[in-house]
Design a protein around this motif. Sequence first.
Motif, PDB file in Angstrom:
ATOM      1  N   LEU A 164      45.072  41.569  45.865  1.00 53.16           N
ATOM      2  CA  LEU A 164      44.774  40.729  47.106  1.00 53.16           C
ATOM      3  C   LEU A 164      45.653  39.894  47.725  1.00 53.16           C
ATOM      4  CD1 LEU A 164      41.968  40.558  48.873  1.00 53.16           C
ATOM      5  CD2 LEU A 164      41.516  38.724  47.292  1.00 53.16           C
ATOM      6  N   GLN A 165      45.986  39.894  48.955  1.00 53.59           N
ATOM      7  CA  GLN A 165      47.025  39.042  49.766  1.00 53.59           C
ATOM      8  C   GLN A 165      46.194  38.253  50.526  1.00 53.59           C
ATOM      9  OE1 GLN A 165      50.156  39.585  49.157  1.00 53.59           O
ATOM     10  NE2 GLN A 165      49.327  40.803  47.417  1.00 53.59           N
ATOM     11  N   PRO A 166      46.901  36.946  50.827  1.00 50.66           N
ATOM     12  CA  PRO A 166      46.403  35.938  51.717  1.00 50.66           C
ATOM     13  C   PRO A 166      46.219  36.538  53.314  1.00 50.66           C
ATOM     14  CG  PRO A 166      48.313  35.238  50.526  1.00 50.66           C
ATOM     15  CD  PRO A 166      48.324  36.718  50.389  1.00 50.66           C
ATOM     16  N   GLY A 167      45.137  36.425  54.005  1.00 53.19           N
ATOM     17  CA  GLY A 167      44.713  36.929  55.038  1.00 53.19           C
ATOM     18  C   GLY A 167      43.875  38.368  55.051  1.00 53.19           C
ATOM     19  N   GLU A 168      44.065  38.741  53.985  1.00 51.54           N
ATOM     20  CA  GLU A 168      43.137  40.097  53.783  1.00 51.54           C
ATOM     21  C   GLU A 168      41.492  39.878  53.760  1.00 51.54           C
ATOM     22  OE1 GLU A 168      45.475  43.729  52.011  1.00 51.54           O
ATOM     23  OE2 GLU A 168      44.892  42.319  50.439  1.00 51.54           O
ATOM     24  N   THR A 169      40.590  40.689  53.909  1.00 51.93           N
ATOM     25  CA  THR A 169      39.046  40.746  54.086  1.00 51.93           C
ATOM     26  C   THR A 169      38.741  41.461  52.794  1.00 51.93           C
ATOM     27  OG1 THR A 169      39.170  42.603  55.370  1.00 51.93           O
ATOM     28  CG2 THR A 169      38.961  40.374  56.532  1.00 51.93           C
ATOM     29  N   ILE A 170      37.866  41.040  52.274  1.00 48.14           N
ATOM     30  CA  ILE A 170      37.254  41.560  50.930  1.00 48.14           C
ATOM     31  C   ILE A 170      35.628  41.503  51.164  1.00 48.14           C
ATOM     32  CG2 ILE A 170      37.405  39.373  49.792  1.00 48.14           C
ATOM     33  CD1 ILE A 170      37.754  41.016  47.135  1.00 48.14           C
ATOM     34  N   LEU A 171      35.142  42.466  50.757  1.00 51.76           N
ATOM     35  CA  LEU A 171      33.458  42.533  50.384  1.00 51.76           C
ATOM     36  C   LEU A 171      33.272  42.615  48.831  1.00 51.76           C
ATOM     37  CD1 LEU A 171      30.643  43.001  51.484  1.00 51.76           C
ATOM     38  CD2 LEU A 171      31.200  45.680  51.188  1.00 51.76           C
ATOM     39  N   ILE A 172      32.399  41.770  48.560  1.00 52.06           N
ATOM     40  CA  ILE A 172      31.984  41.418  47.142  1.00 52.06           C
ATOM     41  C   ILE A 172      30.459  41.791  47.042  1.00 52.06           C
ATOM     42  CG2 ILE A 172      31.714  39.924  45.231  1.00 52.06           C
ATOM     43  CD1 ILE A 172      34.116  38.327  46.340  1.00 52.06           C
ATOM     44  N   THR A 173      29.992  42.694  46.268  1.00 52.29           N
ATOM     45  CA  THR A 173      28.691  43.209  46.129  1.00 52.29           C
ATOM     46  C   THR A 173      28.122  42.362  44.972  1.00 52.29           C
ATOM     47  OG1 THR A 173      29.190  44.981  44.813  1.00 52.29           O
ATOM     48  CG2 THR A 173      28.958  45.281  47.360  1.00 52.29           C
ATOM     49  N   GLY A 174      26.940  42.353  44.887  1.00 44.56           N
ATOM     50  CA  GLY A 174      26.215  41.783  43.834  1.00 44.56           C
ATOM     51  C   GLY A 174      26.618  40.259  43.456  1.00 44.56           C
ATOM     52  N   ALA A 175      26.687  39.348  44.689  1.00 47.73           N
ATOM     53  CA  ALA A 175      27.348  38.191  44.809  1.00 47.73           C
ATOM     54  C   ALA A 175      26.715  37.148  43.908  1.00 47.73           C
ATOM     55  CB  ALA A 175      27.431  38.006  46.362  1.00 47.73           C
ATOM     56  N   SER A 176      25.698  37.317  43.625  1.00 42.35           N
ATOM     57  CA  SER A 176      24.964  36.366  42.676  1.00 42.35           C
ATOM     58  C   SER A 176      25.353  36.429  41.114  1.00 42.35           C
ATOM     59  CB  SER A 176      23.263  36.016  42.971  1.00 42.35           C
ATOM     60  OG  SER A 176      22.835  37.327  42.498  1.00 42.35           O
ATOM     61  N   GLY A 177      25.970  37.471  40.703  1.00 44.21           N
ATOM     62  CA  GLY A 177      26.315  37.803  39.388  1.00 44.21           C
ATOM     63  C   GLY A 177      27.558  37.079  38.916  1.00 44.21           C
ATOM     64  N   GLY A 178      27.834  36.985  37.601  1.00 47.53           N
ATOM     65  CA  GLY A 178      28.721  36.187  37.114  1.00 47.53           C
ATOM     66  C   GLY A 178      30.008  36.367  37.556  1.00 47.53           C
ATOM     67  N   VAL A 179      30.524  37.720  37.358  1.00 44.07           N
ATOM     68  CA  VAL A 179      31.726  38.158  37.873  1.00 44.07           C
ATOM     69  C   VAL A 179      32.007  37.844  39.238  1.00 44.07           C
ATOM     70  CG1 VAL A 179      33.311  40.122  38.081  1.00 44.07           C
ATOM     71  CG2 VAL A 179      32.151  39.823  35.883  1.00 44.07           C
ATOM     72  N   SER A 180      30.873  38.221  40.139  1.00 50.19           N
ATOM     73  CA  SER A 180      30.959  38.116  41.648  1.00 50.19           C
ATOM     74  C   SER A 180      31.178  36.665  42.258  1.00 50.19           C
ATOM     75  CB  SER A 180      29.909  38.776  42.335  1.00 50.19           C
ATOM     76  OG  SER A 180      29.709  39.916  42.270  1.00 50.19           O
ATOM     77  N   THR A 181      30.511  35.806  41.374  1.00 51.80           N
ATOM     78  CA  THR A 181      30.845  34.189  41.770  1.00 51.80           C
ATOM     79  C   THR A 181      31.971  33.857  41.361  1.00 51.80           C
ATOM     80  OG1 THR A 181      29.585  33.541  39.716  1.00 51.80           O
ATOM     81  CG2 THR A 181      28.212  33.853  41.425  1.00 51.80           C
ATOM     82  N   ALA A 182      32.672  34.277  40.267  1.00 46.08           N
ATOM     83  CA  ALA A 182      33.997  34.053  39.998  1.00 46.08           C
ATOM     84  C   ALA A 182      35.082  34.694  41.158  1.00 46.08           C
ATOM     85  CB  ALA A 182      34.437  34.573  38.628  1.00 46.08           C
ATOM     86  N   ALA A 183      34.847  35.860  41.544  1.00 48.86           N
ATOM     87  CA  ALA A 183      35.639  36.671  42.398  1.00 48.86           C
ATOM     88  C   ALA A 183      35.615  35.906  43.766  1.00 48.86           C
ATOM     89  CB  ALA A 183      35.130  38.060  42.605  1.00 48.86           C
ATOM     90  N   ILE A 184      34.434  35.458  44.151  1.00 48.10           N
ATOM     91  CA  ILE A 184      34.112  34.698  45.585  1.00 48.10           C
ATOM     92  C   ILE A 184      35.281  33.422  45.511  1.00 48.10           C
ATOM     93  CG2 ILE A 184      32.983  33.027  46.856  1.00 48.10           C
ATOM     94  CD1 ILE A 184      30.543  35.088  46.094  1.00 48.10           C
ATOM     95  N   GLN A 185      35.640  32.725  44.328  1.00 46.95           N
ATOM     96  CA  GLN A 185      36.225  31.628  44.254  1.00 46.95           C
ATOM     97  C   GLN A 185      37.752  32.124  44.278  1.00 46.95           C
ATOM     98  OE1 GLN A 185      34.873  28.256  41.679  1.00 46.95           O
ATOM     99  NE2 GLN A 185      33.231  29.735  41.177  1.00 46.95           N
ATOM    100  N   ILE A 186      37.997  33.173  43.341  1.00 44.19           N
ATOM    101  CA  ILE A 186      39.307  33.414  43.160  1.00 44.19           C
ATOM    102  C   ILE A 186      39.756  34.172  44.492  1.00 44.19           C
ATOM    103  CG2 ILE A 186      40.795  35.371  42.210  1.00 44.19           C
ATOM    104  CD1 ILE A 186      38.976  35.090  39.644  1.00 44.19           C
ATOM    105  N   ALA A 187      38.939  34.857  45.329  1.00 50.88           N
ATOM    106  CA  ALA A 187      39.422  35.400  46.710  1.00 50.88           C
ATOM    107  C   ALA A 187      39.750  34.267  47.554  1.00 50.88           C
ATOM    108  CB  ALA A 187      38.347  36.339  47.179  1.00 50.88           C
ATOM    109  N   LYS A 188      38.823  33.128  47.620  1.00 51.91           N
ATOM    110  CA  LYS A 188      39.280  31.990  48.659  1.00 51.91           C
ATOM    111  C   LYS A 188      40.577  31.493  48.079  1.00 51.91           C
ATOM    112  CE  LYS A 188      37.403  30.971  51.525  1.00 51.91           C
ATOM    113  NZ  LYS A 188      37.675  31.515  52.931  1.00 51.91           N
ATOM    114  N   LEU A 189      40.653  31.250  46.802  1.00 53.00           N
ATOM    115  CA  LEU A 189      41.969  30.498  46.483  1.00 53.00           C
ATOM    116  C   LEU A 189      43.040  31.256  46.861  1.00 53.00           C
ATOM    117  CD1 LEU A 189      42.906  28.059  44.738  1.00 53.00           C
ATOM    118  CD2 LEU A 189      42.901  29.619  42.981  1.00 53.00           C
ATOM    119  N   ALA A 190      42.876  32.836  46.835  1.00 56.81           N
ATOM    120  CA  ALA A 190      44.229  33.560  47.279  1.00 56.81           C
ATOM    121  C   ALA A 190      44.140  33.755  48.661  1.00 56.81           C
ATOM    122  CB  ALA A 190      43.685  35.069  46.712  1.00 56.81           C
ATOM    123  N   GLY A 191      43.343  33.061  49.528  1.00 61.78           N
ATOM    124  CA  GLY A 191      43.622  32.669  50.976  1.00 61.78           C
ATOM    125  C   GLY A 191      42.812  34.056  51.947  1.00 61.78           C
TER     126      GLY A 191
END
Length: 342
Positions: A164-191
Amino acid sequence: MKAAFFRQHGGPEVLEVGELPDPRPSSGEVVVSVRAAAMNHLDLWVRRGLPGLEVGMPHIGGSDISGVIDELGDGVEGWSPGDRVVVNPGLWCGTCEWCACGEHSLCERYGIIGEHVAGGFADKACVPARNLLLLPSEYEFSLAAAAPLVFQTAWRALMTRAALQPGETILITGASGGVSTAAIQIAKLAGATVFAVTSGDENVRRVQELGADSVIDRQMEDFTERVWRETRKRGVDVVLDSVGEAIFEACLRTLAPTGRLVTYGATTGDAGHLSIRRTFWRQIAVLGSTMANQAEFERVMGLVFEGRLSPIVDTVLSLDRAPEAYERLEAGSVFGKIILAP
């Protein structure tokens, strides 16, 4: 020691809380006095029984462990009793070709603490010393236990597999699950710009608070139409999915040309439909991912300890309340981790 365990696979009724013998460390292992152990849906699947999985009985679940070193096995260097630690739940052999190239999450004999061997739902747990990471003195045991499995899984999926690169867009499913809540934060940190799919007003609110840019309630609207509209019919660069069969084709439809779908689970089944024509014409990639190697684990846990990523804890319960914890997780009303504290 006190432990939560089961003697046979089955429903909630097979779970017991009682006394079992203390573990003794073999060469290269340590015994950790458990201060906190987080629950994962894996604990439910292991209790029910997974095809092809054979575990020693009685079996103790619990992959995510933090605590204090109690005893050292032969050959363990660099650690002392009393050290505060968090444990990488992945197990690898260290000798196969994947381990030799540093990709031990693909080890031929890869396993998981709490699944293939006894875990942390007990006063004490025996783990390989090479799986330990020093826990900063100011960091809470419960927060540390909430992080390892979900954050390393999300990190490898997004940063290693999807790149994943800065400026890209990502769709995360099952967003209230454990991995997804972590992924949302990581994706935002990645830009990245994050679209997240969940259900219910409360989950929508909590996912927004994690930083997702666009949160879609799947009970209220079709997430593919929302993504298509908000990206001006382009689609997203990356999809991260663990739902599997029920929405696999829909996830593929949301991808932009040269997009990547990363799958790390199949909770609704593993027979997802893939259009070969769509795949080659739009030049999309379907990537599998699982847990991380030690370097990835240490990298993401470092960001957790720095406060740049935040584990989500739903509640902390005593080990005596393990049956209640299993029931709450099974009911599906949890946002973040249930922590068992011996």
